[in-house]
Enzyme design. Structure first.
Site, PDB file in Angstrom:
ATOM      1  CD  GLU A  85       0.725   6.838  14.287  1.00  9.84           C
ATOM      2  OE1 GLU A  85      -0.339   6.411  14.757  1.00  9.84           O
ATOM      3  OE2 GLU A  85       1.131   8.011  13.835  1.00  9.84           O
ATOM      4  CG  ASP A 115     -14.721   7.207  -0.900  1.00  6.35           C
ATOM      5  OD1 ASP A 115     -15.780   6.899  -1.373  1.00  6.35           O
ATOM      6  OD2 ASP A 115     -14.521   6.754   0.272  1.00  6.35           O
ATOM      7  CG  ASP A 147      -9.008   9.076   0.483  1.00  5.57           C
ATOM      8  OD1 ASP A 147      -9.395   8.298  -0.292  1.00  5.57           O
ATOM      9  OD2 ASP A 147      -9.670   8.919   1.619  1.00  5.57           O
TER      10      ASP A 147
END
Length: 454
Positions: free
Chosen positions: A77, A142, A140
């Protein structure tokens, strides 16, 4: 249309939806600094590394080997976020040509990559159920998650004083992934604005279950409570876990004491040092330190940085022989971990179905490309010098007459980033995938031979 197929049949497909601003390019011939869709079209037409992305996402299944799965890439996807917050889920492509054609036609402001499904996700309504079967283990990190411990910037802003937090995070996580879990094919990439992404691409990582991903994620977890909690980390046990001990001795302690302490002036004012004192459970020690630090005349007479002086005083009190309680001696480590240990977005890593921004996208707020980062030289990475969209187009314009340069990519500063991606990540990964296909094929032949002999 703000969301395609809102009534989809696949639950909990997660994606971060950015708050894009519509570009309004009313420019002359000069290339302006800001991001806009016209520049992005030129980038996708001339510079985006379609073949490299296809080769990566195919994991060896793009050849003619008998063990290749020709449907593999088409079951992956992709999600496109277009202008005006329109985003298209469950995009899939049969070939690199189809992928390239769709990107050029739709000009997505952002491309997210999801899992490989049991069937083509674009045809999901034709099946009773489709499920994720493979997905890279991703992380991830941040900078906004460090806002309670950095004082130079906040929110989306970054600078040379706080970015080293990302450098330390890369070193800590990358070392653990390689040394503790045995992973080899790891890609680190700049998020384009204020953080970093990690893609663990070994076959055994791609096939982890959600439960196994959660277990690995928990291995890195030390934070507890919230920003209002006095004690923010739980290091567990009478001694540090070997992973935490290594992280502390090799990366965290040195970075905190030699760089972060002074760059953020953590003990220079009452407001800031009170946050540190709050982490010490012994009131007599905090009172003694507070008394010393409030005597500004003594601090100002020292030639040493006031933060270094005060940190030395804190360590001396907490780690002296008379402090026999293990909890007090552990306070120094807890303070360091609270400030500089990696802060992962845990939910991103736990689930196969979480989408993550593709490398080599262009961030629409900064115009910077999401380039790979070399973990072995990550301290040299400067997020403010990453190529921007306008810079790359300017380089194309000024070097277009250079007959010695073979491709558009080689005319720009993005060429080095793609070359690093190929040599340090893609080529070793391709060899590993080829070896796996050969091994699978050999085992299958042996099984067939054994069944015939029987």
């Amino acid at each position: 249309m703000n969301r395609e197929d809102g009534d989809n049949r696949v639950d909990d497909m997660l994606v971060d939806v950015p708050d894009f601003q519509n570009p309004n390019p009313n420019q002359g011939n000069a290339i302006a600094d800001e991001f806009n869709a016209n520049y992005l079209k030129a980038y996708y037409a001339k510079l985006f590394p379609y073949s490299d992305m296809f080769k990566w996402m195919s994991y060896g299944n793009d050849g003619k080997h008998p063990s290749c799965d020709p449907s593999y890439f088409s079951r992956r996807e992709f999600s496109f976020t277009l202008d005006n917050d329109i985003y298209l889920r469950y995009q899939s492509f049969k070939s690199v040509a189809e992928f390239e054609s769709s990107v050029k036609e739709k000009c997505p402001f952002k491309i997210d990559i999801g899992p490989v499904f049991s069937n083509d996700p674009s045809k999901r309504h034709a099946y009773a159920q489709i499920t994720p079967v493979e997905r890279e283990l991703v992380f991830d990190i941040d900078m906004t998650d460090y806002d309670d411990v950095r004082f130079c910037c906040s929110g989306a802003d970054i600078c040379c004083d706080c970015w080293p937090l990302m450098t330390v995070a890369i070193k800590v996580v990358d070392t653990a992934l390689r040394d503790d879990f045995g992973f080899n094919h790891i890609l680190w990439a700049f998020s384009g604005r204020r953080g970093v992404h990690c893609w663990v691409c070994d076959a055994k990582a791609r096939r982890l279950t959600n439960e196994q991903r959660a277990a690995i994620t928990e291995y890195f977890h030390v934070y507890k409570g919230n920003e209002n909690s006095l004690k923010k980390v739980s290091l567990g046990g009478p001694a540090l876990h070997p992973f935490l001990a290594r992280s502390y001795s090799e990366y965290l302690k040195t970075f905190f004491e030699e760089t972060f302490l002074c760059s953020q002036k953590l003990l220079s004012s009452e407001e800031r040092y009170e946050k540190v004192l709050d982490m010490i459970p012994d009131e007599s020690i905090t009172s003694e330190l507070r008394g010393k630090w409030q005597d500004s005349r003594r601090s100002s007479m020292s030639k040493e940085d006031v933060n270094v002086v005060r940190w030395g005083q804190l360590k001396q009190l907490l780690q002296s022989g008379k402090q026999k309680a293990q909890g007090l001696r552990r306070c120094v480590e807890e303070i360091v971990f609270s400030y500089v240990y990696p802060r992962l977005d845990m939910e991103v890593s736990k689930h196969m179905n979480h989408l993550l921004k593709a490398p080599f996208c262009v961030h629409p707020k900064t115009g910077r490309v999401c380039v790979p980062i070399d973990p072995d030289r990550c301290e040299e990475f400067d997020p403010t010098s990453v190529p921007t969209l306008s810079q790359l187009l300017e380089e194309l314009n000024t070097k277009s007459m250079d007959s010695d340069v073979e491709t558009d990519l080689d005319r720009t500063s993005l060429g080095k980033a793609v070359a690093f991606f190929r040599s340090s990540f893609l080529q070793p990964l391709a060899k590993s995938c080829k070896d796996e296909l050969e091994s699978t094929y050999s085992k299958k032949l042996q099984q067939n031979k054994d069944s015939l002999n029987w």
